[in-house]
Design an enzyme around this catalytic site. Structure first.
Site, PDB file in Angstrom:
ATOM      1  N   HIS A  54      22.576   9.219  50.222  1.00  0.00           N
ATOM      2  CA  HIS A  54      23.277   8.283  49.325  1.00  0.00           C
ATOM      3  C   HIS A  54      24.774   8.510  49.446  1.00  0.00           C
ATOM      4  O   HIS A  54      25.205   9.399  50.167  1.00  0.00           O
ATOM      5  CB  HIS A  54      22.752   8.388  47.888  1.00  0.00           C
ATOM      6  CG  HIS A  54      23.001   9.694  47.197  1.00  0.00           C
ATOM      7  ND1 HIS A  54      22.479  10.889  47.636  1.00  0.00           N
ATOM      8  CD2 HIS A  54      23.734  10.001  46.089  1.00  0.00           C
ATOM      9  CE1 HIS A  54      22.851  11.852  46.824  1.00  0.00           C
ATOM     10  NE2 HIS A  54      23.632  11.358  45.888  1.00  0.00           N
TER      11      HIS A  54
ATOM     12  N   HIS B  54      27.298   9.413  47.332  1.00  0.00           N
ATOM     13  CA  HIS B  54      28.151  10.316  46.552  1.00  0.00           C
ATOM     14  C   HIS B  54      28.943  11.260  47.462  1.00  0.00           C
ATOM     15  O   HIS B  54      28.445  11.709  48.502  1.00  0.00           O
ATOM     16  CB  HIS B  54      27.306  11.118  45.548  1.00  0.00           C
ATOM     17  CG  HIS B  54      26.832  10.282  44.389  1.00  0.00           C
ATOM     18  ND1 HIS B  54      25.753  10.626  43.603  1.00  0.00           N
ATOM     19  CD2 HIS B  54      27.307   9.108  43.890  1.00  0.00           C
ATOM     20  CE1 HIS B  54      25.577   9.702  42.662  1.00  0.00           C
ATOM     21  NE2 HIS B  54      26.506   8.774  42.815  1.00  0.00           N
TER      22      HIS B  54
ATOM     23  N   ASP C 210      29.761  14.350  47.415  1.00  0.00           N
ATOM     24  CA  ASP C 210      29.239  15.671  47.779  1.00  0.00           C
ATOM     25  C   ASP C 210      28.140  15.579  48.849  1.00  0.00           C
ATOM     26  O   ASP C 210      27.605  16.606  49.279  1.00  0.00           O
ATOM     27  CB  ASP C 210      28.743  16.438  46.537  1.00  0.00           C
ATOM     28  CG  ASP C 210      27.632  15.756  45.787  1.00  0.00           C
ATOM     29  OD1 ASP C 210      27.717  14.539  45.547  1.00  0.00           O
ATOM     30  OD2 ASP C 210      26.652  16.442  45.416  1.00  0.00           O
ATOM     31  N   HIS C 211      27.838  14.360  49.295  1.00  0.00           N
ATOM     32  CA  HIS C 211      26.864  14.150  50.377  1.00  0.00           C
ATOM     33  C   HIS C 211      27.481  13.492  51.610  1.00  0.00           C
ATOM     34  O   HIS C 211      26.841  13.440  52.659  1.00  0.00           O
ATOM     35  CB  HIS C 211      25.682  13.302  49.863  1.00  0.00           C
ATOM     36  CG  HIS C 211      25.011  13.929  48.686  1.00  0.00           C
ATOM     37  ND1 HIS C 211      23.788  14.529  48.754  1.00  0.00           N
ATOM     38  CD2 HIS C 211      25.431  14.094  47.405  1.00  0.00           C
ATOM     39  CE1 HIS C 211      23.477  15.034  47.567  1.00  0.00           C
ATOM     40  NE2 HIS C 211      24.467  14.778  46.729  1.00  0.00           N
TER      41      HIS C 211
ATOM     42  N   HIS D 248      18.622   7.385  41.195  1.00  0.00           N
ATOM     43  CA  HIS D 248      19.871   8.166  41.109  1.00  0.00           C
ATOM     44  C   HIS D 248      21.024   7.248  41.507  1.00  0.00           C
ATOM     45  O   HIS D 248      22.021   7.141  40.804  1.00  0.00           O
ATOM     46  CB  HIS D 248      19.762   9.386  42.026  1.00  0.00           C
ATOM     47  CG  HIS D 248      20.989  10.248  42.063  1.00  0.00           C
ATOM     48  ND1 HIS D 248      21.428  10.971  40.983  1.00  0.00           N
ATOM     49  CD2 HIS D 248      21.872  10.492  43.063  1.00  0.00           C
ATOM     50  CE1 HIS D 248      22.540  11.637  41.321  1.00  0.00           C
ATOM     51  NE2 HIS D 248      22.826  11.351  42.580  1.00  0.00           N
TER      52      HIS D 248
ATOM     53  N   ASP E 107      19.360  13.706  46.308  1.00  0.00           N
ATOM     54  CA  ASP E 107      19.415  13.930  44.857  1.00  0.00           C
ATOM     55  C   ASP E 107      18.329  13.139  44.138  1.00  0.00           C
ATOM     56  O   ASP E 107      18.420  12.914  42.929  1.00  0.00           O
ATOM     57  CB  ASP E 107      20.775  13.503  44.288  1.00  0.00           C
ATOM     58  CG  ASP E 107      21.894  14.461  44.653  1.00  0.00           C
ATOM     59  OD1 ASP E 107      21.632  15.478  45.311  1.00  0.00           O
ATOM     60  OD2 ASP E 107      23.051  14.169  44.278  1.00  0.00           O
TER      61      ASP E 107
ATOM     62  N   HIS F 220      20.587  20.147  46.472  1.00  0.00           N
ATOM     63  CA  HIS F 220      21.286  21.065  45.558  1.00  0.00           C
ATOM     64  C   HIS F 220      20.423  22.285  45.228  1.00  0.00           C
ATOM     65  O   HIS F 220      19.202  22.185  45.144  1.00  0.00           O
ATOM     66  CB  HIS F 220      21.640  20.367  44.232  1.00  0.00           C
ATOM     67  CG  HIS F 220      22.746  19.371  44.341  1.00  0.00           C
ATOM     68  ND1 HIS F 220      24.076  19.720  44.245  1.00  0.00           N
ATOM     69  CD2 HIS F 220      22.724  18.030  44.541  1.00  0.00           C
ATOM     70  CE1 HIS F 220      24.827  18.629  44.374  1.00  0.00           C
ATOM     71  NE2 HIS F 220      24.028  17.585  44.559  1.00  0.00           N
TER      72      HIS F 220
HETATM   73 FE    FE Z   1      24.683  15.464  44.775  1.00  0.00          FE
HETATM   74 ZN    ZN Z   2      24.291  12.356  43.995  1.00  0.00          ZN
END
Ligand code: FE
Ligand code: ZN
Length: 256
Positions: free
Chosen positions: A57, A59, A61-62, A115, A134, A172
């Protein structure tokens, strides 16, 4: 038909990226590079050259490592068709049920919205490996930001139908907190009690708790158990539909 070598790469504070190396052709992917530097370092250590970036996805942090990695390696970027506008450098848009090849390894795309609207998971059947981003965490699941609880429950239900031996590689290291929460829902679940102990031991030794098998997850992850009478009763909704139970379990976790 090829099995992958999988290397877990810790990135940022609690994210995992994964290197996927297909040894017959040398094709090498990275799933969810939240940052480039640790991925570059891991590739160097293995002596591998990156050919594919896979994003579950959009975001940051990805996807934070997409641009520098794509620039350095001229790698393909595979992500959801629904996220064309928000995945940096996307070159291969994919959708639910589609397959693509990472060298000689087959990848199947599972749409798992909730999400985010465009969230996908990558399933590699020959390696029995699920990269769930996530959407599904070990003993937990992602917050529902862009979908509805019913949508997220359907996504989790889709993933829990994978084989017992499927390994869940999530994005995570949230497992210990997830275990503490899970015990507030099912304190009498012996599989969960054992897992919580193992997880505490692993974390004390500074070791990862990811991956876990789908069989272990089905036995102990409350978010995959919303059609169990014990879970419905624990949240005061005996006999309720699983998506209703899921919504309440998720609501409690949001405030945990
Ligand atoms: Fe994440
Ligand atoms: Zn995420």
């Amino acid at each position: 038909m090829a099995r992958l070598e999988i290397v877990q790469v810790p990135v940022l504070s609690d994210n995992y990226a994964y290197l996927l190396h297909e040894p017959e052709t040398g094709a090498t992917g990275v799933v969810d590079p939240g940052a480039a530097e640790p991925v570059q370092q891991a590739l160097k250590e293995q002596g591998w050259s990156l050919t594919h970036i896979l994003n579950t996805h959009h975001h940051g942090d990805h996807t934070g490592g997409n641009a520098p990695l794509q620039k350095q390696y001229d790698a393909a970027v595979v992500a959801s068709r629904e996220d064309q506008q928000r995945i940096p450098g996307l070159t291969h848009a994919v959708g639910d049920g589609e397959t693509f090849m990472l060298g000689n390894a087959t990848a199947t795309v599972l749409a798992v919205p909730g999400h985010t609207g465009g969230h996908i998971a990558f399933w590699f059947p020959e390696s029995l490996a699920l990269f769930s981003g996530d959407a599904l965490f070990v003993l937990g699941c992602g917050r529902v930001f862009e979908g509805t609880p019913a949508m997220m429950w359907a996504s989790l239900d889709k993933m829990r139908r994978l084989p017992d031996e499927a390994q869940v590689y999530c994005a995570h290291e949230y497992t210990q907190k997830n275990a503490q929460f899970a015990l507030t829902i099912e304190q009498d679940n012996e599989a969960l009690q054992r897992r919580a102990q193992t997880i505490a031991d692993l974390r004390r030794a500074g070791r990862p708790t990811v991956p876990a098998s789908m069989a272990e997850e089905r036995a102990a992850n409350p978010f995959l158990r919303c059609d169990e009478p014990a879970v419905a009763e624990a949240v005061g909704l005996p006999g309720a539909a699983p998506e209703k139970v899921f919504a309440e379990v998720r609501r409690r976790k949001d405030g945990f």
